[in-house]
Design a protein around this motif. Structure first.
Motif, PDB file in Angstrom:
ATOM      1  N   LEU A  83      -1.635   3.334   9.684  1.00 12.93           N
ATOM      2  CA  LEU A  83      -1.026   3.265   8.353  1.00 12.93           C
ATOM      3  C   LEU A  83      -2.090   2.240   7.368  1.00 12.93           C
ATOM      4  O   LEU A  83      -1.518   1.684   6.443  1.00 12.93           O
ATOM      5  CB  LEU A  83       0.090   3.465   7.768  1.00 12.93           C
ATOM      6  CG  LEU A  83       1.165   4.597   8.615  1.00 12.93           C
ATOM      7  CD1 LEU A  83       2.486   4.349   8.124  1.00 12.93           C
ATOM      8  CD2 LEU A  83       0.483   5.756   7.790  1.00 12.93           C
ATOM      9  N   SER A  86      -1.934   2.025   3.119  1.00 12.71           N
ATOM     10  CA  SER A  86      -0.969   3.110   2.979  1.00 12.71           C
ATOM     11  C   SER A  86      -0.121   2.882   1.541  1.00 12.71           C
ATOM     12  O   SER A  86       0.408   3.695   1.121  1.00 12.71           O
ATOM     13  CB  SER A  86      -0.054   3.558   4.079  1.00 12.71           C
ATOM     14  OG  SER A  86       0.615   2.702   4.387  1.00 12.71           O
ATOM     15  N   ARG A  89       1.155   4.835  -0.893  1.00 18.08           N
ATOM     16  CA  ARG A  89       0.400   6.209  -0.856  1.00 18.08           C
ATOM     17  C   ARG A  89       0.958   7.258   0.060  1.00 18.08           C
ATOM     18  O   ARG A  89       0.680   8.459  -0.203  1.00 18.08           O
ATOM     19  CB  ARG A  89      -1.111   5.990  -0.314  1.00 18.08           C
ATOM     20  CG  ARG A  89      -2.190   5.109  -1.047  1.00 18.08           C
ATOM     21  CD  ARG A  89      -3.452   4.750  -0.571  1.00 18.08           C
ATOM     22  NE  ARG A  89      -4.167   5.982  -0.499  1.00 18.08           N
ATOM     23  CZ  ARG A  89      -5.190   6.178   0.349  1.00 18.08           C
ATOM     24  NH1 ARG A  89      -5.632   5.188   0.976  1.00 18.08           N
ATOM     25  NH2 ARG A  89      -5.772   7.287   0.142  1.00 18.08           N
ATOM     26  N   VAL A  90       2.093   7.064   0.641  1.00 22.54           N
ATOM     27  CA  VAL A  90       2.865   7.864   1.767  1.00 22.54           C
ATOM     28  C   VAL A  90       4.284   7.523   1.241  1.00 22.54           C
ATOM     29  O   VAL A  90       4.715   6.508   1.286  1.00 22.54           O
ATOM     30  CB  VAL A  90       2.622   7.677   2.946  1.00 22.54           C
ATOM     31  CG1 VAL A  90       3.290   8.573   3.728  1.00 22.54           C
ATOM     32  CG2 VAL A  90       1.016   7.725   3.207  1.00 22.54           C
ATOM     33  N   THR A 309      -3.383   9.452   8.742  1.00 22.48           N
ATOM     34  CA  THR A 309      -4.453   8.489   8.652  1.00 22.48           C
ATOM     35  C   THR A 309      -5.757   9.358   8.347  1.00 22.48           C
ATOM     36  O   THR A 309      -6.227   9.051   7.274  1.00 22.48           O
ATOM     37  CB  THR A 309      -4.561   8.195   9.999  1.00 22.48           C
ATOM     38  OG1 THR A 309      -3.475   7.419  10.507  1.00 22.48           O
ATOM     39  CG2 THR A 309      -5.933   7.104  10.209  1.00 22.48           C
ATOM     40  N   LEU A 312      -5.703  10.206   4.399  1.00 20.24           N
ATOM     41  CA  LEU A 312      -6.029   8.995   3.539  1.00 20.24           C
ATOM     42  C   LEU A 312      -7.226   8.472   3.843  1.00 20.24           C
ATOM     43  O   LEU A 312      -7.933   8.237   2.782  1.00 20.24           O
ATOM     44  CB  LEU A 312      -5.056   7.951   4.161  1.00 20.24           C
ATOM     45  CG  LEU A 312      -3.613   7.879   3.753  1.00 20.24           C
ATOM     46  CD1 LEU A 312      -2.783   6.956   4.352  1.00 20.24           C
ATOM     47  CD2 LEU A 312      -3.106   8.220   2.377  1.00 20.24           C
TER      48      LEU A 312
END
Length: 319
Positions: A83, A86, A89-90, A309, A312
């Motif tokens: 991650l 991240s 973003r998640v 992963t 992204l």
């Protein structure tokens, strides 16, 4: 709280991989939104199957708990940190409010949640759950206008109806073929006695579905599948866990010898994420009762993590 995404509202709720919790779909601002969906249109005449899948979202989140403490660790399976970058973003929406005996309502709840996220171009990652979930998920992707369905499954799912139900798991690809924005269907891992007969095979081929059998994958690997995907199409990936070999994924209702192994599956995830925009992924048919060691859940979580992963990693390229 938004009723589309009603979930456990106390401190016991654990998000997938420890990512931030966003209870309101309408307020989600992220590249990826994770949500649990236990069912959509289960076969009430085959109740045992549908009930066996209900624990999937909770069990997969539980299996991801340990990884949630390892965001700074280097992940050898993806060649980057777990991650990495991240930050916000998640998000994890929680579990959608669905009920085993309210199929029509379930389909509306799922479709509306996916529609809201699709309009923001947020990738939806569903933790399931039985295999009728992808039908309303796909219905929610209409704003993309050009969608390719990549089905990883031991079964072809082209029946028009089964047990009097047209929206159930055996009809997923048939219903997908009727959606005007679905331009391609690519089916991977089909093997054994199929969920259909001569009529279903004929109709799938006549529509233009590209079918890669389990033996095709054994002979040629996953690169022909990746090559079959149009560059920059919008992908819905229906990842039925019985598409994997039961040696690594025994926790399914209908295991079939000869499916994808761990590394071919990971290479497929990496390849499709690099080539196309992943709009949604549905992980379905995990049966906790058939996973006493928890290893099958761990395997599924590694693949879900790989999707996160790779999505992204490739997000900017596909915008």
């Amino acid at each position: 709280m938004n009723k589309i995404a009603e979930q456990v509202a106390d401190d016991t709720f654990q998000t997938f991989l420890g990512v931030p919790h966003c209870a309101d779909v309408a307020k989600a601002e992220a590249d990826i939104a994770i949500m649990g969906i236990s069912c959509a249109t289960p076969y009430l005449e085959a109740e045992a199957y549908g009930l066996a899948n209900l624990a999937g979202p909770k069990a997969l989140r539980k299996a991801a708990e340990r990884l949630g403490t390892m965001h700074d660790r280097f992940d050898w399976d993806t060649g980057t940190h777990l991650l990495q970058d991240s930050n916000g973003r998640v998000v994890d929406i929680g579990d959608l409010s669905v009920n085993f005996y309210e199929a029509a309502k379930n389909r509306t709840v799922i479709k509306e949640a996916v529609e809201l996220l699709a309009q923001k171009r947020t990738t939806v990652l569903a933790l399931g759950g039985e295999d009728s979930i992808p039908i309303p998920m796909l219905q929610g992707l209409g704003s993309y206008e050009d969608v390719t369905v990549l089905q990883i499954d031991a079964h072809m799912d082209w029946r028009d109806s089964y047990l009097g139900e047209t929206w159930g798991l055996s009809s997923g690809m048939r219903r997908a073929s009727e959606m005007p924005f679905v331009k391609d269907i690519i089916q991977v891992g089909t093997r054994g006695p199929s969920s259909g007969g001569d009529i279903e095979v004929r109709d799938a081929r006549a529509w233009g579905s590209q079918i890669f059998t389990g033996e095709d994958l054994f002979d040629k690997g996953v690169q022909p599948v990746i090559d079959a995907i149009r560059a920059e199409t919008n992908l819905h990936i229906n990842f039925d866990l019985d598409g994997l070999d039961p040696a690594i994924m025994p926790a399914v209702w209908v295991p079939a010898p000869g499916g994808l192994g761990f590394w071919p599956a990971m290479k497929l995830i990496r390849g499709v994420a690099a080539k196309a925009n992943i709009a949604s992924v549905a992980f379905v048919e995990y049966v906790e009762a058939r996973d006493p060691s928890g290893m099958a859940a761990t395997t599924a979580v590694r693949m879900i993590t790989a999707f996160i992963t790779e999505i992204l990693r490739n997000r900017t390229k596909h915008r």
